[in-house]
Design a protein around this motif. Structure first.
Motif, PDB file in Angstrom:
ATOM      1  N   PHE A 150      -2.614  -0.852  -3.887  1.00 45.92           N
ATOM      2  CA  PHE A 150      -3.492   0.163  -3.321  1.00 45.92           C
ATOM      3  C   PHE A 150      -2.749   1.471  -3.092  1.00 45.92           C
ATOM      4  O   PHE A 150      -1.596   1.456  -2.662  1.00 45.92           O
ATOM      5  N   TYR A 185      -3.548   5.117  -0.992  1.00 39.99           N
ATOM      6  CA  TYR A 185      -4.481   5.776  -0.078  1.00 39.99           C
ATOM      7  C   TYR A 185      -4.015   7.206   0.127  1.00 39.99           C
ATOM      8  O   TYR A 185      -2.874   7.443   0.521  1.00 39.99           O
ATOM      9  N   ILE A 200       0.852  -1.176   0.000  1.00 36.56           N
ATOM     10  CA  ILE A 200       0.000   0.000   0.000  1.00 36.56           C
ATOM     11  C   ILE A 200       0.894   1.233   0.000  1.00 36.56           C
ATOM     12  O   ILE A 200       1.842   1.318   0.775  1.00 36.56           O
ATOM     13  N   TYR A 208       0.537  -6.012   5.685  1.00 34.79           N
ATOM     14  CA  TYR A 208       0.841  -5.256   4.473  1.00 34.79           C
ATOM     15  C   TYR A 208       2.154  -4.498   4.607  1.00 34.79           C
ATOM     16  O   TYR A 208       2.503  -4.020   5.686  1.00 34.79           O
TER      17      TYR A 208
END
Length: 171
Positions: free
Chosen positions: A72, A74, A6, A33
């Motif tokens: 991902f 964010y 991430i 993660y």
């Protein structure tokens, strides 16, 4: 794309704060993660020390590598502000962009803002920029964290080119 990586950042890379900070802390405490924080050098010293957390300077080749290989992203102000202005992602490219909404709907936004009477004219004046975002960024394909379903509906009405209710995640 690494499904266990991430990339997180916030506020144009300038700060370690807001929803991004707390999501990072949660991920490190409760998941396995690997996380890469993308930001300006002044943020590096504020990050927690953790074996699964690394830092990449915004705009660097290293940041670009992590943006291209993470499953991902964010961010708290849209990916094009927090990470990079280059079109490095869409769902079609195998990754998910998740924007946080860090407020409540008392501030006007998009078409619903009483301060934005010229919103439509402003959008039309930025034709190339709108095309760039619609075609390359595919912002409607991003996900959005919101504190309530109603807020997701309001944001979708205020900025339909950016948000849709089907992609709102209660946070």
């Amino acid at each position: 794309r690494n499904p266990h990586k991430i990339v997180i950042g916030g506020l144009r890379g300038e700060l370690y704060c807001d929803n991004s900070k707390y999501l990072l802390q949660y991920i490190l405490a409760h998941t396995d993660y690997r996380v890469v924080w993308v930001g300006l050098p002044k943020v590096r010293g504020k990050l927690p020390t953790h074996g699964r957390l690394s830092f990449a300077e915004k705009g660097s080749w290293r940041a670009t590598y992590h943006l291209l290989t993470a499953k991902f992203w964010y961010c708290c102000q849209m990916a094009d502000r927090d990470f990079t202005a280059w079109p490095l992602m869409t769902d079609a490219w195998g990754m998910k962009v998740i924007d946080s909404w860090h407020g409540i709907m008392i501030k006007g936004t998009g078409r619903l803002s009483p301060c934005n009477r010229d919103y439509k004219e402003s959008c039309e004046a930025r034709t190339f920029w709108n095309w760039y975002h619609d075609v390359l960024w595919r912002r409607k394909k991003e996900w959005l964290t919101v504190p309530s379903a109603r807020q997701g509906e309001l944001l979708s009405q205020a900025e339909p080119e950016s948000f849709c209710p089907e992609r709102c995640l209660l946070f």
